[in-house]
Design a protein around this motif. Sequence first.
Motif, mmCIF file in Angstrom:
data_model
loop_
_atom_site.group_PDB
_atom_site.id
_atom_site.type_symbol
_atom_site.label_atom_id
_atom_site.label_comp_id
_atom_site.label_asym_id
_atom_site.label_seq_id
_atom_site.Cartn_x
_atom_site.Cartn_y
_atom_site.Cartn_z
ATOM 1 N N SER A 194 -4.553 9.568 9.552
ATOM 2 C CA SER A 194 -5.394 8.599 10.264
ATOM 3 C C SER A 194 -5.581 7.330 9.435
ATOM 4 N N GLU A 195 -5.787 7.489 8.130
ATOM 5 C CA GLU A 195 -5.928 6.332 7.244
ATOM 6 C C GLU A 195 -4.661 5.479 7.259
ATOM 7 N N ALA A 196 -3.503 6.117 7.209
ATOM 8 C CA ALA A 196 -2.233 5.393 7.214
ATOM 9 C C ALA A 196 -2.048 4.628 8.527
ATOM 10 N N ILE A 197 -2.352 5.263 9.633
ATOM 11 C CA ILE A 197 -2.209 4.619 10.937
ATOM 12 C C ILE A 197 -3.167 3.440 11.057
ATOM 13 N N THR A 198 -4.394 3.612 10.596
ATOM 14 C CA THR A 198 -5.391 2.534 10.634
ATOM 15 C C THR A 198 -4.938 1.336 9.808
ATOM 16 N N LYS A 199 -4.452 1.583 8.594
ATOM 17 C CA LYS A 199 -3.979 0.485 7.739
ATOM 18 C C LYS A 199 -2.758 -0.194 8.343
ATOM 19 N N LEU A 200 -1.849 0.584 8.882
ATOM 20 C CA LEU A 200 -0.657 0.030 9.512
ATOM 21 C C LEU A 200 -1.050 -0.865 10.691
ATOM 22 N N SER A 201 -1.961 -0.396 11.522
ATOM 23 C CA SER A 201 -2.417 -1.177 12.679
ATOM 24 C C SER A 201 -3.104 -2.468 12.243
ATOM 25 N N ALA A 202 -3.956 -2.387 11.235
ATOM 26 C CA ALA A 202 -4.672 -3.568 10.750
ATOM 27 C C ALA A 202 -3.707 -4.592 10.158
ATOM 28 N N MET A 203 -2.738 -4.126 9.400
ATOM 29 C CA MET A 203 -1.770 -5.034 8.801
ATOM 30 C C MET A 203 -0.926 -5.699 9.891
ATOM 31 N N PHE A 204 -0.548 -4.940 10.897
ATOM 32 C CA PHE A 204 0.238 -5.512 11.996
ATOM 33 C C PHE A 204 -0.557 -6.586 12.729
ATOM 34 N N ARG A 205 -1.844 -6.317 12.995
ATOM 35 C CA ARG A 205 -2.695 -7.319 13.655
ATOM 36 C C ARG A 205 -2.774 -8.604 12.829
ATOM 37 N N ASP A 206 -2.901 -8.451 11.491
ATOM 38 C CA ASP A 206 -3.058 -9.616 10.614
ATOM 39 C C ASP A 206 -1.763 -10.367 10.360
ATOM 40 N N LYS A 207 -0.679 -9.660 10.166
ATOM 41 C CA LYS A 207 0.558 -10.287 9.681
ATOM 42 C C LYS A 207 1.674 -10.366 10.711
ATOM 43 N N LYS A 208 1.683 -9.485 11.653
ATOM 44 C CA LYS A 208 2.711 -9.398 12.703
ATOM 45 C C LYS A 208 4.089 -8.943 12.220
ATOM 46 N N ASN A 212 -1.068 13.997 3.407
ATOM 47 C CA ASN A 212 -1.021 15.437 3.214
ATOM 48 C C ASN A 212 -2.083 16.162 4.042
ATOM 49 N N CYS A 213 -2.742 15.413 4.931
ATOM 50 C CA CYS A 213 -3.738 16.021 5.819
ATOM 51 C C CYS A 213 -3.987 15.059 6.982
ATOM 52 N N GLN A 214 -4.703 15.516 7.972
ATOM 53 C CA GLN A 214 -4.969 14.697 9.151
ATOM 54 C C GLN A 214 -5.743 13.432 8.792
ATOM 55 N N ALA A 215 -6.674 13.524 7.871
ATOM 56 C CA ALA A 215 -7.471 12.360 7.481
ATOM 57 C C ALA A 215 -6.592 11.275 6.850
ATOM 58 N N LYS A 216 -5.650 11.665 6.017
ATOM 59 C CA LYS A 216 -4.741 10.699 5.386
ATOM 60 C C LYS A 216 -3.791 10.088 6.414
ATOM 61 N N SER A 254 8.362 1.848 4.963
ATOM 62 C CA SER A 254 9.267 2.884 4.457
ATOM 63 C C SER A 254 8.562 4.225 4.546
ATOM 64 N N LEU A 255 9.265 5.218 5.022
ATOM 65 C CA LEU A 255 8.728 6.574 5.125
ATOM 66 C C LEU A 255 9.701 7.537 4.486
ATOM 67 N N ARG A 256 9.177 8.549 3.834
ATOM 68 C CA ARG A 256 10.035 9.606 3.307
ATOM 69 C C ARG A 256 9.231 10.894 3.261
ATOM 70 N N PRO A 257 9.884 11.986 3.575
ATOM 71 C CA PRO A 257 9.177 13.271 3.478
ATOM 72 C C PRO A 257 9.078 13.687 2.016
ATOM 73 N N ASP A 298 0.850 -1.186 0.000
ATOM 74 C CA ASP A 298 0.000 0.000 0.000
ATOM 75 C C ASP A 298 0.879 1.226 0.000
ATOM 76 N N LYS A 299 0.433 2.242 -0.708
ATOM 77 C CA LYS A 299 1.145 3.509 -0.713
ATOM 78 C C LYS A 299 0.124 4.592 -0.404
ATOM 79 N N ILE A 300 0.383 5.362 0.598
ATOM 80 C CA ILE A 300 -0.520 6.437 0.984
ATOM 81 C C ILE A 300 0.293 7.722 1.069
ATOM 82 N N SER A 301 -0.147 8.736 0.348
ATOM 83 C CA SER A 301 0.463 10.061 0.474
ATOM 84 C C SER A 301 -0.260 10.785 1.590
#
Length: 156
Positions: free
Chosen positions: A14-28, A8-12, A33-36, A3-6
Motif C-alpha cells: 500500500s505504501e508503494a502504491i501510494t508513493k507511486l500515485s503521488a509521484m505520478f500526480r506530481d511529475k507525470k 514484504n507485506c500488505q502495508a508495504k 523498476s521492479l524485481r522479485p 525511493d526504494k521500498i521493499s
Amino acid sequence: MTDKISVNCQAKLSEAITKLSAMFRDKKFMVVSLRPGKDRTLDQNALWFAMYQRIAEMTQIGDIEDARRHCKLHYGVQILINEDAGFREGWYATMRHLSYEQKLALMGGCPLFGPDGFPVTRLFNRAQGVAYTDRIVAYFSGLGVVFTDLLSQEAA
C-alpha cells in the motif's frame, strides 16, 4: 529523487502504491523498476550490527561504532582491495598514506563521508558480504566472541 521500498507485506505494498500515485500526480513521468526477491542488505546490515554489538560486549575494542570501524578497515577494505581493481587504485591513491588512526576514524561517521563513513560494506556484492561476515567470525571467535545464535537466526 529515488525511493526504494521493499514490499514484504500488505502495508508495504500500500505504501508503494501510494508513493507511486503521488509521484505520478506530481511529475507525470517516472521510471519504475521492479524485481522479485528479498533485499539482502537489510538482513545483512542487521546481522552485522548485532555482530558489532557482540564484539563490543565481549572484547575491549570499545563501543559498537569502534567495532564497526575496526571490521570495515581490517576485513572490508581488504576484501575490496583484493577483488576490485578500481577500489584498490582509489584506496592506494587517496587513503594508503594516512595513519592507521586516520583511516580508522574515516570508517565511521565523519563530515567527509557522512554518517556511514568511508564506503566499504555498501559496495559489497553478496559474495563479498558473506566473506566479510566469515572473516569477522573467524577472527573474533578466536578471541572468545560467540556468534552462533546470531548466525543461526541468519540461516532461518
